[in-house]
Design a protein around this motif. Structure first.
Motif, PDB file in Angstrom:
ATOM      1  N   UNK A  86     -52.953  16.965 -43.742  1.00  0.00           N
ATOM      2  CA  UNK A  86     -52.882  18.245 -44.451  1.00  0.00           C
ATOM      3  C   UNK A  86     -53.915  19.229 -43.902  1.00  0.00           C
ATOM      4  N   UNK A  87     -55.113  18.743 -43.599  1.00  0.00           N
ATOM      5  CA  UNK A  87     -56.141  19.608 -43.023  1.00  0.00           C
ATOM      6  C   UNK A  87     -55.725  20.097 -41.641  1.00  0.00           C
ATOM      7  N   UNK A  88     -55.169  19.195 -40.833  1.00  0.00           N
ATOM      8  CA  UNK A  88     -54.716  19.583 -39.499  1.00  0.00           C
ATOM      9  C   UNK A  88     -53.560  20.577 -39.591  1.00  0.00           C
ATOM     10  N   UNK A  89     -52.659  20.359 -40.530  1.00  0.00           N
ATOM     11  CA  UNK A  89     -51.528  21.265 -40.708  1.00  0.00           C
ATOM     12  C   UNK A  89     -51.991  22.646 -41.160  1.00  0.00           C
ATOM     13  N   UNK A  90     -53.000  22.681 -42.022  1.00  0.00           N
ATOM     14  CA  UNK A  90     -53.538  23.972 -42.477  1.00  0.00           C
ATOM     15  C   UNK A  90     -54.155  24.743 -41.318  1.00  0.00           C
ATOM     16  N   UNK A  91     -54.846  24.030 -40.430  1.00  0.00           N
ATOM     17  CA  UNK A  91     -55.423  24.690 -39.250  1.00  0.00           C
ATOM     18  C   UNK A  91     -54.325  25.230 -38.334  1.00  0.00           C
ATOM     19  N   UNK A  92     -53.269  24.438 -38.168  1.00  0.00           N
ATOM     20  CA  UNK A  92     -52.157  24.872 -37.331  1.00  0.00           C
ATOM     21  C   UNK A  92     -51.469  26.099 -37.934  1.00  0.00           C
ATOM     22  N   UNK A  93     -51.334  26.122 -39.262  1.00  0.00           N
ATOM     23  CA  UNK A  93     -50.714  27.270 -39.928  1.00  0.00           C
ATOM     24  C   UNK A  93     -51.572  28.523 -39.772  1.00  0.00           C
ATOM     25  N   UNK A  94     -52.886  28.357 -39.869  1.00  0.00           N
ATOM     26  CA  UNK A  94     -53.790  29.495 -39.675  1.00  0.00           C
ATOM     27  C   UNK A  94     -53.687  30.027 -38.257  1.00  0.00           C
ATOM     28  N   UNK A  95     -53.580  29.118 -37.300  1.00  0.00           N
ATOM     29  CA  UNK A  95     -53.420  29.526 -35.904  1.00  0.00           C
ATOM     30  C   UNK A  95     -52.111  30.276 -35.719  1.00  0.00           C
ATOM     31  N   UNK A  96     -51.064  29.805 -36.384  1.00  0.00           N
ATOM     32  CA  UNK A  96     -49.769  30.468 -36.315  1.00  0.00           C
ATOM     33  C   UNK A  96     -49.858  31.891 -36.855  1.00  0.00           C
ATOM     34  N   UNK A  97     -50.503  32.053 -38.004  1.00  0.00           N
ATOM     35  CA  UNK A  97     -50.637  33.384 -38.607  1.00  0.00           C
ATOM     36  C   UNK A  97     -51.435  34.315 -37.706  1.00  0.00           C
TER      37      UNK A  97
END
Length: 382
Positions: free
Chosen positions: A316-327
């Motif tokens: 979940x932490x890794x996914x949140x970082x990936x989502x932030x990078x996407x944004x």
């Protein structure tokens, strides 16, 4: 299942069954024909597959939110189809080539496509998102089913070049009614092209149910073209991985194409411009939620003794970082220069394109003159 359910190659042929190695509740189901193809998938490898699916689900949710917030023009969600895409993509070699439709974001992510590249097209900033040869995946095909022909032609070229690589074409259930897909089946079967046709049967071709597309399960379409058809639980990442490995192995050995029907479900809208509540029920959606591809992998991991709470937290932490990078990637994509629309249209310059370029340049210049005039009039008034 019994041996009579299978053809001479060991592929499941009875239309009332599909290959399933992990039940919706996470129970590992033995299958002597398919188990050897995933014998290398231990708990660590299964956790990596879960990681893939969880991250792309988070990226998909973020992209949907970005479209709702006006940062993207459109987005076709993949929620619910993570196992079909991750399981098949992780079966590929680096030299295999992918020809996808517009929903295979997870496949592109597996092939190393970055966040900015993934979203450029959907923001309207470019005609394509990435260099296909850097990732061995073609840019998304919007024309329904056209990529099946592209994959077949590429596969025929691989054979002529003496390569043992393969191509894979992704399309939905609705595309099986398109002429391009059926023409691709004909050519691939006739020339034993090393191509895998991967149909994600997500039950709805926009608002038309799959029952109106075909009176038989889609995997049986393969029968008429003289190639094997595998019907697999598309929400079971292990079954998808095994089926795709089998199909790729056949292709590499010169045995020709295979059609895989991955039975899955589109949990969200066809695109963010669609309202699925107009054509499907809440009960249907709730039923498919019980077959969630991520939940069953977690249940299987828990049964093997894996600390799934820790795994979920870490992912979940890794996914949140990936989502932030996407944004961040979306909001920093530069707007293209207007005249760049003519770049890369043809390999060589020609007079037809030059005339269009000249007309468009004069058209844009009209606005520059109008702005300049308006600015001058305003200055005089002050």
């Amino acid at each position: 299942m019994t041996p009579s359910d299978r053809d001479a190659t060991g592929l499941l042929t009875r239309p009332d069954h599909f290959v399933q190695l992990v039940s919706p509740t996470g129970e590992r189901r033995a299958d002597p024909e398919y188990d050897p193809w995933v014998a290398d998938i231990d708990a660590d490898a299964l956790a990596r597959l879960y990681r893939d699916m969880a991250i792309v689900r988070r990226l998909d949710a973020e992209a949907t939110a970005l479209q709702r917030q006006g940062e993207l023009g459109l987005w076709p969600p993949l929620a619910g189809q993570e196992a079909a895409q991750i399981g098949s993509a992780r079966a590929l070699r680096d030299d295999d080539f992918v020809f996808s439709s517009y929903r295979e974001h997870a496949v592109a992510w597996c092939r190393g496509v970055g966040p900015a590249e993934l979203l450029t097209v959907w923001r309207g900033s470019a005609a394509s998102g990435w260099n296909p040869f850097e990732h061995a995946v073609a840019v998304p095909q919007i024309i329904i089913g056209a990529q099946a022909l592209h994959a077949t032609g590429y596969a025929m070229g691989l054979t002529w070049d003496g390569s043992d690589a393969a191509s894979i074409a992704y399309f939905g259930d609705g595309a099986t009614s398109e002429g391009d897909v059926n023409e691709a089946f004909v050519f691939a079967s006739s020339f034993d092209a090393p191509v895998v046709f991967f149909c994600q049967n997500n039950q709805w071709a926009i608002s038309e149910p799959v029952g109106l597309q075909s009176k038989q399960h889609l995997a049986r379409r393969a029968d008429g073209f003289g190639m094997p058809g595998i019907r697999v639980d598309g929400n079971d990442v292990l079954a998808v991985l095994a089926a795709t490995r089998i199909a790729l192995d056949r292709a590499r050995r010169g045995k020709g194409p295979t059609l895989i029907e991955a039975v899955t479900y589109r949990m969200g809208p066809h695109t963010t411009a669609d309202d699925p509540k107009r054509y499907r029920t809440d009960d249907e959606l709730a039923d498919w939620r019980t077959r969630d591809p991520l939940a069953r992998v977690l249940a299987l991991l828990a049964a093997t003794g894996t600390d799934t709470d820790a795994l979920e937290h870490e992912v979940a932490e890794e996914a949140a970082r990936a989502a932030a990078e996407l944004r961040t990637a979306v909001t920093t994509i530069p707007d293209p220069e207007p005249m760049s629309v003519f770049d890369h249209v043809y390999a060589e310059p020609n007079t037809h394109l030059a005339r269009q370029r000249d007309r468009y340049a004069r058209y844009l210049a009209m606005y520059d003159e109008t702005d300049a005039a308006a600015s001058g009039a305003g200055g005089g008034a002050r």
